[in-house]
Design a protein around this motif. Structure first.
Motif, PDB file in Angstrom:
ATOM      1  N   LEU A 138       0.833  -1.122  -0.024  1.00 22.82           N
ATOM      2  CA  LEU A 138      -0.062   0.113   0.089  1.00 22.82           C
ATOM      3  C   LEU A 138       0.925   1.130   0.189  1.00 22.82           C
ATOM      4  N   ALA A 139       2.012   1.300   0.849  1.00 21.02           N
ATOM      5  CA  ALA A 139       2.929   2.429   0.916  1.00 21.02           C
ATOM      6  C   ALA A 139       3.414   2.715  -0.474  1.00 21.02           C
ATOM      7  N   GLU A 140       3.718   1.643  -1.293  1.00 20.37           N
ATOM      8  CA  GLU A 140       4.443   1.926  -2.676  1.00 20.37           C
ATOM      9  C   GLU A 140       3.328   2.417  -3.450  1.00 20.37           C
ATOM     10  N   ARG A 141       2.146   1.994  -3.739  1.00 18.23           N
ATOM     11  CA  ARG A 141       1.179   2.805  -4.482  1.00 18.23           C
ATOM     12  C   ARG A 141       0.833   4.392  -3.907  1.00 18.23           C
ATOM     13  N   ILE A 142       0.838   4.395  -2.835  1.00 12.64           N
ATOM     14  CA  ILE A 142       0.449   5.659  -2.235  1.00 12.64           C
ATOM     15  C   ILE A 142       1.712   6.429  -2.505  1.00 12.64           C
ATOM     16  N   HIS A 143       3.004   6.208  -2.375  1.00 14.71           N
ATOM     17  CA  HIS A 143       4.194   7.019  -2.657  1.00 14.71           C
ATOM     18  C   HIS A 143       4.058   7.447  -4.281  1.00 14.71           C
ATOM     19  N   ARG A 144       3.716   6.408  -5.109  1.00 16.68           N
ATOM     20  CA  ARG A 144       3.812   6.714  -6.525  1.00 16.68           C
ATOM     21  C   ARG A 144       2.702   7.879  -6.776  1.00 16.68           C
ATOM     22  N   VAL A 145       1.548   7.791  -6.034  1.00 12.41           N
ATOM     23  CA  VAL A 145       0.748   8.974  -6.177  1.00 12.41           C
ATOM     24  C   VAL A 145       1.132  10.388  -5.606  1.00 12.41           C
ATOM     25  N   GLU A 146       1.765  10.279  -4.570  1.00  9.27           N
ATOM     26  CA  GLU A 146       2.529  11.469  -3.943  1.00  9.27           C
ATOM     27  C   GLU A 146       3.580  11.938  -5.171  1.00  9.27           C
ATOM     28  N   TYR A 147       4.589  11.094  -5.736  1.00  9.81           N
ATOM     29  CA  TYR A 147       5.327  11.571  -6.475  1.00  9.81           C
ATOM     30  C   TYR A 147       4.802  12.330  -7.644  1.00  9.81           C
ATOM     31  N   GLU A 148       3.482  12.171  -7.847  1.00  8.24           N
ATOM     32  CA  GLU A 148       2.930  12.839  -9.264  1.00  8.24           C
ATOM     33  C   GLU A 148       1.957  13.993  -8.665  1.00  8.24           C
ATOM     34  N   LEU A 149       1.552  13.894  -7.652  1.00  6.53           N
ATOM     35  CA  LEU A 149       0.551  15.018  -7.186  1.00  6.53           C
ATOM     36  C   LEU A 149       1.242  15.955  -6.487  1.00  6.53           C
ATOM     37  N   TYR A 150       2.416  15.940  -5.696  1.00 15.31           N
ATOM     38  CA  TYR A 150       3.085  17.035  -4.943  1.00 15.31           C
ATOM     39  C   TYR A 150       3.535  18.043  -6.075  1.00 15.31           C
ATOM     40  N   PRO A 151       4.384  17.403  -7.111  1.00 15.07           N
ATOM     41  CA  PRO A 151       4.859  18.534  -8.051  1.00 15.07           C
ATOM     42  C   PRO A 151       3.813  19.135  -8.883  1.00 15.07           C
ATOM     43  N   GLU A 152       2.643  18.502  -8.810  1.00 16.40           N
ATOM     44  CA  GLU A 152       1.605  19.251  -9.598  1.00 16.40           C
ATOM     45  C   GLU A 152       1.149  20.444  -9.010  1.00 16.40           C
ATOM     46  N   VAL A 153       0.838  20.153  -7.349  1.00 16.86           N
ATOM     47  CA  VAL A 153       0.317  21.063  -6.623  1.00 16.86           C
ATOM     48  C   VAL A 153       1.629  22.416  -6.325  1.00 16.86           C
ATOM     49  N   VAL A 154       2.791  21.931  -6.125  1.00 16.37           N
ATOM     50  CA  VAL A 154       3.811  22.980  -6.229  1.00 16.37           C
ATOM     51  C   VAL A 154       3.745  23.742  -7.360  1.00 16.37           C
ATOM     52  N   ALA A 155       3.716  23.194  -8.598  1.00 18.22           N
ATOM     53  CA  ALA A 155       3.715  23.949  -9.726  1.00 18.22           C
ATOM     54  C   ALA A 155       2.581  25.002 -10.048  1.00 18.22           C
ATOM     55  N   ALA A 156       1.350  24.411  -9.488  1.00 15.25           N
ATOM     56  CA  ALA A 156       0.131  25.392  -9.461  1.00 15.25           C
ATOM     57  C   ALA A 156       0.276  26.457  -8.498  1.00 15.25           C
ATOM     58  N   PHE A 157       1.043  26.220  -7.364  1.00 13.21           N
ATOM     59  CA  PHE A 157       1.207  27.248  -6.308  1.00 13.21           C
ATOM     60  C   PHE A 157       2.195  28.406  -7.012  1.00 13.21           C
ATOM     61  N   ALA A 158       3.558  27.729  -7.519  1.00 13.18           N
ATOM     62  CA  ALA A 158       4.198  28.530  -8.093  1.00 13.18           C
ATOM     63  C   ALA A 158       3.620  29.670  -9.275  1.00 13.18           C
ATOM     64  N   ALA A 159       2.683  28.933  -9.791  1.00  9.00           N
ATOM     65  CA  ALA A 159       2.095  29.428 -11.092  1.00  9.00           C
ATOM     66  C   ALA A 159       0.953  30.629 -10.593  1.00  9.00           C
ATOM     67  N   GLY A 160       0.850  30.814  -9.194  1.00  8.81           N
ATOM     68  CA  GLY A 160      -0.248  31.544  -8.623  1.00  8.81           C
ATOM     69  C   GLY A 160      -1.610  30.961  -8.564  1.00  8.81           C
TER      70      GLY A 160
END
Ligand code: GRF
Length: 201
Positions: free
Chosen positions: A166-188
């Motif tokens: 379960l941790a492995e699947r959760i981590h894979r989702v994290e590695y996609e989601l976090y950069p997306e949110v950080v990019a959205a934040f950086a773009a205002g």
């Protein structure tokens, strides 16, 4: 945005964010600093490999949590940091750090908050027997995993899941989601209105 990533452990999310930046997936975001409260943690080596400067401080070398954070805030100001990204940073944040960075500190948590806040969210979800869990990115406030939710992604728990699978699947989702949110934040594109966070497309 000039970004500081805070991490205490493995740093696989740090590595995913650094890779996203290299691949141009972090919007205008640039990772300028790693802050770790555990100088011996693997994440410190990852920062070195990625060429990211690191501020490695042991909280016990300071008289108080406030003095520890005061030192961090100095460094953040010197480097013009505009966004703090917590990625497995295992400490509560005090007002010393929170007030200058209100609305500019985010965290990732391996459950669908408000379910299973705190430590070992994946173990908690398995023990409870939920059929659906996931990942949450949220603004940080003074509490433990309590700030406004920015984004969530769900995944199903399989009958034969162990903490590892379960941790492995959760981590894979994290590695996609976090950069997306950080990019959205950086773009205002991330807004905050009271308790409600919004992400514009
Ligand atoms: C991640 O699962 C994150 O959701 C949680 O701590 C873990 C950190 O893992 N807050 P890593 O250090 O990024 O590998």
């Amino acid at each position: 945005s000039r970004i500081a990533v805070f991490a205490s452990g493995q740093g696989s999310n740090f590595a995913a964010l650094a890779q996203a930046q290299r691949e141009g997936r972090l919007g205008g975001g640039t990772i300028e600093l790693l802050v770790s409260d555990r100088p011996e943690a693997l994440v410190a080596r990852r920062a070195q490999e990625a060429g990211v400067p690191a501020l490695l401080l042991r909280p016990k070398d300071f008289d108080s949590r406030e003095q520890y954070e005061t030192r961090i805030v100095e460094e953040l100001h010197q480097r013009g940091i505009g966004l703090i990204v917590l990625a497995g940073y295992m400490r509560l944040i005090t007002p010393v750090l929170l007030s200058p960075y209100e609305g500019r500190i985010i965290n990732i948590h391996p459950s669908l908050l408000p379910a299973f806040a705190g430590k070992d969210a994946i173990g908690q979800a398995l023990a409870y027997g939920v059929k659906l869990t996931g990942v949450t990115v949220h603004f940080v406030d003074g509490g433990m995993d309590t700030g406004p939710v920015i984004a969530q992604r769900a995944l199903t728990v399989e009958d034969d899941d162990t903490a590892d699978t379960l941790a492995e699947r959760i981590h894979r989702v994290e590695y996609e989601l976090y950069p997306e949110v950080v990019a959205a934040f950086a773009a205002g594109r991330v807004g905050l209105n009271g308790r409600k966070a919004t992400v514009r497309q």
